[in-house]
Structure formats: C-alpha cells, structure tokens
Write a protein that holds these residues in place. Structure first.
Motif, mmCIF file in Angstrom:
data_model
loop_
_atom_site.group_PDB
_atom_site.id
_atom_site.type_symbol
_atom_site.label_atom_id
_atom_site.label_comp_id
_atom_site.label_asym_id
_atom_site.label_seq_id
_atom_site.Cartn_x
_atom_site.Cartn_y
_atom_site.Cartn_z
ATOM 1 N N GLU A 540 0.833 -1.210 0.000
ATOM 2 C CA GLU A 540 0.000 0.000 0.000
ATOM 3 C C GLU A 540 0.863 1.254 0.000
ATOM 4 O OE1 GLU A 540 -3.034 1.983 -0.654
ATOM 5 O OE2 GLU A 540 -3.260 -0.197 -0.500
ATOM 6 N N THR A 541 1.886 1.264 0.878
ATOM 7 C CA THR A 541 2.753 2.449 0.941
ATOM 8 C C THR A 541 3.591 2.574 -0.338
ATOM 9 O OG1 THR A 541 4.191 1.071 2.278
ATOM 10 C CG2 THR A 541 2.951 2.758 3.445
ATOM 11 N N THR A 542 3.952 1.439 -0.923
ATOM 12 C CA THR A 542 4.710 1.473 -2.178
ATOM 13 C C THR A 542 3.867 2.122 -3.268
ATOM 14 O OG1 THR A 542 5.858 -0.549 -1.553
ATOM 15 C CG2 THR A 542 5.918 0.036 -3.872
ATOM 16 N N LYS A 543 2.603 1.689 -3.327
ATOM 17 C CA LYS A 543 1.677 2.265 -4.316
ATOM 18 C C LYS A 543 1.548 3.767 -4.130
ATOM 19 C CE LYS A 543 -1.870 -1.271 -5.067
ATOM 20 N NZ LYS A 543 -3.250 -1.572 -4.680
ATOM 21 N N LYS A 544 1.406 4.152 -2.873
ATOM 22 C CA LYS A 544 1.193 5.574 -2.576
ATOM 23 C C LYS A 544 2.406 6.403 -3.036
ATOM 24 C CE LYS A 544 0.063 8.811 1.150
ATOM 25 N NZ LYS A 544 0.636 9.839 0.358
ATOM 26 N N THR A 545 3.594 5.899 -2.744
ATOM 27 C CA THR A 545 4.805 6.627 -3.147
ATOM 28 C C THR A 545 4.854 6.786 -4.661
ATOM 29 O OG1 THR A 545 5.993 5.755 -1.245
ATOM 30 C CG2 THR A 545 7.331 6.594 -3.050
ATOM 31 N N ILE A 546 4.552 5.689 -5.372
ATOM 32 C CA ILE A 546 4.620 5.748 -6.832
ATOM 33 C C ILE A 546 3.578 6.738 -7.371
ATOM 34 C CG2 ILE A 546 4.296 4.409 -8.954
ATOM 35 C CD1 ILE A 546 5.392 1.991 -7.333
ATOM 36 N N LEU A 547 2.381 6.672 -6.791
ATOM 37 C CA LEU A 547 1.320 7.569 -7.252
ATOM 38 C C LEU A 547 1.668 9.028 -6.958
ATOM 39 C CD1 LEU A 547 -1.389 7.524 -8.627
ATOM 40 C CD2 LEU A 547 -2.486 7.432 -6.389
ATOM 41 N N ASP A 548 2.215 9.275 -5.775
ATOM 42 C CA ASP A 548 2.614 10.655 -5.435
ATOM 43 C C ASP A 548 3.636 11.183 -6.431
ATOM 44 O OD1 ASP A 548 0.959 10.671 -3.286
ATOM 45 O OD2 ASP A 548 2.523 10.377 -1.768
ATOM 46 N N LEU A 549 4.601 10.350 -6.760
ATOM 47 C CA LEU A 549 5.631 10.789 -7.713
ATOM 48 C C LEU A 549 5.014 11.014 -9.091
ATOM 49 C CD1 LEU A 549 8.620 8.472 -6.693
ATOM 50 C CD2 LEU A 549 8.417 10.935 -6.307
ATOM 51 N N ALA A 550 4.126 10.088 -9.501
ATOM 52 C CA ALA A 550 3.495 10.223 -10.820
ATOM 53 C C ALA A 550 2.642 11.492 -10.878
ATOM 54 C CB ALA A 550 2.642 8.994 -11.114
ATOM 55 N N ASN A 551 1.977 11.818 -9.765
ATOM 56 C CA ASN A 551 1.115 13.007 -9.736
ATOM 57 C C ASN A 551 1.892 14.301 -9.929
ATOM 58 O OD1 ASN A 551 -1.151 11.486 -9.422
ATOM 59 N ND2 ASN A 551 -1.225 11.679 -7.189
ATOM 60 N N ARG A 552 3.178 14.275 -9.616
ATOM 61 C CA ARG A 552 3.985 15.480 -9.820
ATOM 62 C C ARG A 552 4.133 15.803 -11.303
ATOM 63 N NH1 ARG A 552 9.503 14.708 -6.788
ATOM 64 N NH2 ARG A 552 9.993 16.388 -8.210
ATOM 65 N N PHE A 553 3.877 14.819 -12.145
ATOM 66 C CA PHE A 553 4.077 15.027 -13.585
ATOM 67 C C PHE A 553 2.774 14.807 -14.352
ATOM 68 C CE2 PHE A 553 8.072 13.782 -11.678
ATOM 69 C CZ PHE A 553 8.904 14.817 -12.091
ATOM 70 N N SER A 554 1.655 15.184 -13.734
ATOM 71 C CA SER A 554 0.382 14.962 -14.428
ATOM 72 C C SER A 554 0.394 15.771 -15.722
ATOM 73 C CB SER A 554 -0.792 15.356 -13.541
ATOM 74 O OG SER A 554 -0.615 16.667 -13.097
ATOM 75 N N GLY A 555 -0.099 15.138 -16.764
ATOM 76 C CA GLY A 555 -0.067 15.785 -18.079
ATOM 77 C C GLY A 555 1.129 15.339 -18.905
ATOM 78 N N GLN A 556 2.105 14.705 -18.242
ATOM 79 C CA GLN A 556 3.268 14.192 -18.986
ATOM 80 C C GLN A 556 3.214 12.655 -18.976
ATOM 81 O OE1 GLN A 556 6.026 16.953 -16.585
ATOM 82 N NE2 GLN A 556 7.254 16.414 -18.370
ATOM 83 N N PRO A 557 3.624 12.029 -20.073
ATOM 84 C CA PRO A 557 3.567 10.560 -20.087
ATOM 85 C C PRO A 557 4.582 9.925 -19.135
ATOM 86 C CG PRO A 557 4.585 11.406 -22.091
ATOM 87 C CD PRO A 557 4.109 12.596 -21.327
ATOM 88 N N ILE A 558 4.268 8.708 -18.701
ATOM 89 C CA ILE A 558 5.163 7.960 -17.806
ATOM 90 C C ILE A 558 5.748 6.781 -18.591
ATOM 91 C CG2 ILE A 558 5.278 6.577 -15.693
ATOM 92 C CD1 ILE A 558 2.914 8.199 -14.648
ATOM 93 N N ALA A 559 7.039 6.586 -18.445
ATOM 94 C CA ALA A 559 7.699 5.455 -19.108
ATOM 95 C C ALA A 559 7.920 4.349 -18.082
ATOM 96 C CB ALA A 559 9.031 5.908 -19.694
ATOM 97 N N VAL A 560 7.402 3.162 -18.368
ATOM 98 C CA VAL A 560 7.519 2.047 -17.424
ATOM 99 C C VAL A 560 8.185 0.876 -18.148
ATOM 100 C CG1 VAL A 560 6.286 0.505 -15.855
ATOM 101 C CG2 VAL A 560 5.378 2.785 -16.300
ATOM 102 N N SER A 561 9.296 0.412 -17.645
ATOM 103 C CA SER A 561 9.999 -0.649 -18.387
ATOM 104 C C SER A 561 9.261 -1.976 -18.271
ATOM 105 C CB SER A 561 11.453 -0.775 -17.942
ATOM 106 O OG SER A 561 11.539 -1.372 -16.689
ATOM 107 N N ASP A 562 9.536 -2.862 -19.228
ATOM 108 C CA ASP A 562 8.723 -4.043 -19.468
ATOM 109 C C ASP A 562 8.808 -5.100 -18.373
ATOM 110 O OD1 ASP A 562 7.077 -5.701 -21.035
ATOM 111 O OD2 ASP A 562 8.848 -6.871 -21.577
#
Ligand code: SF4
Length: 720
Positions: A540-562
C-alpha cells in the motif's frame, strides 16, 4: 627575454579572476579527494592495486589490444587505427560523409581535443556541439579546456553568465540553475537531431570489447545512445584487460577527480544496439589513436601512460594552482601534461614545460596510480639539455654552476660572497632590487634569506655534537639510545617517502569496509549521492509513493519498463496517467520519451558501498527510460543488493558473456545527473534526470511475477 611559458604564466598571474577561480577550485578538489579516500578500508593498498593494473597491462599491451580488437569485431564494431591526428580526423570525416551527417554531438574527450577535431568538422561543414556543460561554455567562448576534469575551471560564474547573455539569451540571469537549464534545453534539441555521436573512452575492456565512459551529466550516455552512429576515439593506452581490473580503476578515478565514490554514470557500451533493443546506435566505430604514443612504449617516459586522467596532480601542483591550464598551451596541462605534451608534440615544441615544476612531489602523492612524475620531469629536463633545446644563456649558467659545485674552494667562496652581498637585501625583504635575469626569476617566487652558515659549516658542527653525544651514550645507555633509534626510523620513513617508490599491493583480495546491513548502507549512500530512498513494509505504501511521484508530472507521459508487471502500467493508467507504450524492438522511442516526466525501471543489482544501481539494456528495457525523463524511479528487490563495487565484476561479466543476446549497454548509476561546471555550484538535471528515487522492495512483498532477467518482480500491485 621571457620564454613562451613564462609570458603566458605572467599573464595568468596578473589575472585576479583567474587567480580566484584557481584558488577556490584546486583547494576544494584537493579536500574532496582526501575525504573520498577515507571511506575505503585501505586507500594506499587500493591505489597500489590500481597502479599494478596499469603496470601489468603495459607488460602485455599488444596482446590486450589484439584481444580488444578481436572482440569488438565480433560485436560488429568497426575498428580503425590512426597513426596520427590527420588520419584520425580523416576517418571521422569519411564516416560522417558516408552517413550524410550534418550535426554531431560530442561528449568530453581529450583525444578529440588532441586531434583538433572540431575545427576539422567545421571546415567540412559539419556542425559539432560539445555537450559537456564545461566544454559547451568553452565552445561558446571560443576557448580551449584548462583542466582534465573541469574544463571551464578558469571561468567564474559571472563570466559564464555574461557569456550566456551574449550568446544564448540576453535576458538570462546569473543563477547556475538557470544557466544550466538553458544549456539543457538547447542541447536536448541537438541530441535529438544529431546524426552522429562522438565520445572518448575512459577504459576499453579487452576481454569483452566494452568501451567505458565515466561521466556525471548524462551527456556521455546520450551521445552513445541517441544518434544512429557512434564514433569513439581513444589513445592506445586506454585498454584494460578485464572488467574486474576496470572496476579497480573505477574505484580510484572519481575519488581522485571529483571526490565522489562513484561518478553519476559509469557507462559500459558493448557493441551497437542489438536487434531486440529499443534504442542505441545502429553503427559503431572505434578509432584507436597512436599520434606518437608507440615510440615511447618501454622508454623512460612510458609510465606517463599509466595516467587515468583524473586531474588530481593538477589540483595538487603549486605551479598549476598559480598559472592554470592555459599557460601550458596544450590539451594536457599541469604536471602530467608537462610530460605528455613533450612526448606527443616533441621536445622542441613543449620541452620547456618540464621546467614548470618545483619538483615538490605533490603530484605523485596525489596520483591514484602513483605516476612518478618528478622522476620523469628530471629526465625530460636532462633530455632537453642533451638535445640542446635550452637557450645558450641557460646552458652556460648551469655549466658554470656545475664547475663551481665540483670545485669546493670556488663553491665555498662563492657561497660566502653571495651570502654577504644578498643577505642584507633579502633579510630586509627588498627582493625586487636584484637586477637582471635573477630579478625576473624572483618575481612570483619567495626566496628565503640565505642561512648565516653554509651546509658544510653546519655539517662540521653537527659532527662535533654527534661525537659528544656518542661518548655520553657510551657512558649512559638507555633513553638517549632509544631516541636515536626512533630518529633513525623516522629518517628512514622520510627518505622512503622522498624516493617516490609506491608500496606494492598486498597479496590476495583488497580489504573492504565491512557492511553489516546492506539496505541501511545502500539508503545512506544513495542519499549522500543525491537520491531519495524509501523502505516500505507494505504494498500500500509502495503504491502511494509511486502515485505521489506520478502526480507530480500529471499531463506528462510515464515510461515504465517491461520487466514490471503489466498490471502496474494498467494501474497507473486507471489513475489517469498516460503510460507510454513500449516501442516495438528496433523502433525509436526518443520523441515520446523526451516529453516524459517520470521513468520507472527495476535494476539488475544495487551496490550498498556506493549507493549505485546497475541497469542492463535489453528487449523492452530501453536505455533512455532511466535517462530522458525528469525523474527516474528505480524499484530495487532487496535480494539484488550486493555489498561492494568489486562484487559487481562477476555479475557484469556474466551478463556480457552468457546468453544469446547480451546487453549492448550496462549503466552504473549513482545519483542524479549533475554538474558543478558553473562557479563550482552543484546543479542536478544537466542532461539526465534531475532526481532519482529508489524504493527497496522486501522479498516478502516482491514475490509474484518473474522479470525478464529472472529476478523476482517487486511490482506485484495486483496482490493488493
Ligand atoms: S598523472 Fe595521476 S594524478 Fe595526474 S591526471 Fe594522471 S592519474 Fe591523475
């Protein structure tokens, strides 16, 4: 009349801006170097071991070069030999013309400076862009580098700001962050459109055909990844037999150069892009430059080739600290430059530089591989005298001095005379009174007053006192005798220090700093290197951290390796984020990626000792995912942690030599992209990510899916 070096040195001494910049930079680099070595278990043994790597390599240089060329050939790298600068330049131009290249991006390379490549490219209507921040500043200013590691060390922040206002943006301020952002924006465009990338080589590993670059800004990674053609240029001395030996040299290079345990990026390129890889050059060339080197192999100056170009001797040298790099009028300045320049350009052209030293030995003391610069300087001076490249006046003066030294009566009378004549003047501090050439010699130097007694007179007195003490000791042995032994021991230690003979490395593996808690140490070192680390106990905390970081760049695409589970990407999409589709193998992903704010990758291994992550390229694991986005987030399964840099050698070797499609690139990443090229102010995000974050995933959370490398995936968000 002043010699050319003396004229340039006088100009440098009279420049207060330069004096200020030199003083601040050389003393800060020196302090950081000392501190960085304190973190190793046995700094002297490590340095002795690095020296041994260089010595052994040159014992069998032909063999290592042959192995390197053979392995490069198998990887599809085209190897070209260039006997001199014109051949090297011609080879670059031929490749550029054949590929219809209009612009070139270059990473910092002393070899390309040595062959004056930029001028040749411009003359051929090909526009070169230096991409190292310091080098770009100098390109704008039309100046040459003045230091091996910090090329614009001679420029103050105010000077750089004025230059940018003149050449880049008239409204720009003088904040190094603003200046760096302007450079990033301009050069990012050039990276994306350049037809060719040109780099130097720090180490060329023979056993795997790997070309290594040590950089901080990320421009070396972009130069070797974005353009379709990569041309690397190196002197023959850059070969290193094995990966493990390259890592030994890596352990001392950034420490000596910039006081870092590791630089932000250690990039190991092993051939062009593989068919299944999404990025990397399609064509790769290596130009191996001789340019006068081979005639010195096995000669008295051969040891200069051990140099790994860290610049520590420049920072330590009192002459360099006073006159800076441009006074040497050579790509290679400072103490090692005073040897290398005459070797490559001839005694007539540069032999004078060997006199630009006080022979204090600070250069060898600072050198990570103990290059015996003082000895070579003396031999260079001798060679110069024998070749009659010194002026008649100087030769006559030294002949006269030699005759006087061999004739005791003349020597002692002369000493007394000079002491009587000069003593009162020097004691009153009026040194400028001395007329003629001696007066010029004293400008910029301190000449202590002559002693009241000559050495011979003091020696006689000393002998008399010793005799008395000896007779006392015979009467009362004990404490005084022990003192004498202690004194003898100390004298012996000092004489060993003066003899410039480095200690041999201890047999067996080098001692390492004990690391009881790998995670704790990794997080500490990662943060010291400028990263942000997280240790989560739940998904849960891992998800939250990732989401918080992603939210800093809303409007920009996210690159996620395979290698992360698909559900992770789905989950990010469901949260309203645009997740980039992985490019089909061989297709370019640069345009979409350059818009990306966040890149998420896993890693193959992480090194606790230095806070470093190791990432190999591969199918759907683009090199650019950890480089082009503004923030790089790495997910580290705790079982990927290894204690020491030296322990990474076998893993990297295995990755590069086993399997059908070994990676074309391995990156060791330690902190964000960074530079201190403007006024020594540290700025992050020069060409690569401004920030790097790491989440350590405990084994019990990370169990679930399997990555392409076979490691357990940390990112099983569907578990929640
Ligand atoms: S001679 Fe030694 S100290 Fe000087 S640049 Fe080379 S490796 Fe560094």
């Amino acid at each position: 009349m002043k010699s050319p070096f003396n004229r340039r040195a006088s100009t440098a001494i009279a420049n207060p801006d330069l004096q200020e910049a030199l003083h601040v930079a050389t003393s800060r680099f020196g302090d950081m170097r000392k501190k960085a070595f304190e973190s190793t278990a046995a700094p002297l043994a490590l340095r002795a071991s690095a020296r041994e790597v260089r010595r052994r390599t040159f014992d069998d240089l032909d063999h290592h070069l042959e192995t390197l060329f053979s392995n490069l050939g198998k990887l599809g790298v085209q190897v070209h030999s260039a006997t001199d600068a014109s051949e090297a330049v011609k080879t670059v131009l031929d490749i550029a013309r054949r590929k219809n290249v209009k612009t070139v991006v270059k990473s910092k390379s002393m070899a390309t400076e040595e062959i004056h490549l930029n001028a040749a490219l411009k003359a051929a209507n090909i526009t070169p862009f230096e991409t190292d921040l310091g080098e770009w500043i100098l390109q704008l200013a039309g100046e040459a580098p003045s230091h091996l590691v910090a090329p614009a060390l001679h420029k103050t922040r105010e000077q750089v700001a004025r230059l940018f206002a003149d050449k880049v943006d008239p409204n720009i301020g003088d904040d190094p962050r603003e200046l760096t952002a302007a450079a990033r924006g301009k050069l990012r465009e050039e990276f994306l459109r350049a037809g060719m990338g040109i780099s130097g080589v720090n180490f060329a590993i023979a056993e795997t055909g790997t070309l290594c670059l040590v950089t901080n800004e990320g421009n070396g990674r972009l130069v070797t990844t974005l353009p379709k053609v990569h041309v690397a240029i190196m002197g023959i001395e850059k070969v290193v037999p094995t990966i493990q030996e390259a890592l030994t040299l890596l352990a001392v290079l950034p420490r000596s150069a910039t006081g870092q345990k590791l630089s932000s990026y250690f990039t190991m390129v092993t051939g062009p892009r593989k068919p299944q890889e999404a990025d990397g050059p399609e064509e790769m060339h290596l130009i191996v430059l001789d340019n006068g080197r081979s005639r010195h192999l096995g000669g008295p100056f051969h040891e200069a080739f051990y140099c790994i170009r860290c610049g520590a001797c420049q920072n330590a040298c009192p002459v360099f600290q006073t006159v800076g790099g441009h006074a040497y009028d050579s790509v290679y300045g400072g103490p090692i430059g005073a040897i290398l320049s005459p070797m490559l350009r001839g005694l007539e052209a540069s032999g004078e530089l060997s006199a630009a030293s006080s022979l204090c030995g600070a250069c060898q003391e600072a050198c990570p591989v103990f290059v015996d610069i003082p000895r070579m300087l003396i031999e260079m001076r001798e060679a110069r005298t024998l070749r009659h490249t010194v002026g008649i006046g100087e030769r006559a003066a030294f002949r006269l001095a030699g005759w006087a030294m061999r004739t005791p009566l003349v020597w002692q009378t002369g000493q007394k005379l000079i002491s009587r004549l000069l003593g009162p003047i020097l004691r009153s501090g009026k040194t400028a009174w001395i007329p003629g050439p001696a007066g010029a010699w004293l400008k910029g130097r301190d000449l202590p007053p002559p002693p009241t007694k000559s050495f011979t007179a003091r020696w006689r007195d000393h002998q008399k006192i010793s005799k008395k003490n000896t007779s006392r000791q015979e009467m009362a042995p004990g404490q005084d005798g022990e003192k004498t032994i202690e004194l003898a021991r100390r004298t012996l230690a000092i004489s060993k220090g003066i003899s410039h003979v480095p200690a041999p490395p201890p047999p067996g593996p080098l001692p390492e700093v004990a690391i009881p808690d790998l995670i704790e140490r990794f997080c500490t070192e990662f943060e010291l290197a400028g990263g942000h680390s997280y240790r989560h106990e739940s998904m849960e905390t891992t998800k939250k951290t990732i989401l918080d970081l992603a939210n800093r760049f809303s409007g920009q695409p996210i690159a996620v390796s395979d290698n992360l589970p698909l559900t992770a990407a789905d989950w990010l999409r469901e949260s309203g984020h645009e997740v980039l589709s992985l490019s089909p193998p061989g297709e370019d992903c640069r345009e979409s990626l350059s818009q990306s704010g966040l890149g998420i990758t896993d890693c193959d291994w992480a090194i606790s000792e230095t806070g470093t992550i190791i990432l190999t390229s591969g199918p759907n694991r683009p090199r650019l995912y950890s480089l082009l986005p503004e923030l790089h987030l790495v997910l580290i399964p705790e079982e990927c942690l290894i204690p020491h840099l030296s322990g990474a050698g076998p893993n990297i070797h295995g990755a590069l030599t086993s399997g059908d499609t070994p990676p074309s690139c391995v990156n060791l990443i330690t902190g964000p992209s960074r530079s201190a090229d403007i006024g020594l102010t540290l700025v992050t995000g020069v060409h690569g990510p401004c920030e790097i974050h790491a989440i350590i995933i405990p084994a019990d959370i990370g169990k679930g899916t399997t990555t392409s490398t076979g490691a357990s995936s940390p990112f099983t968000l569907e578990d929640e």
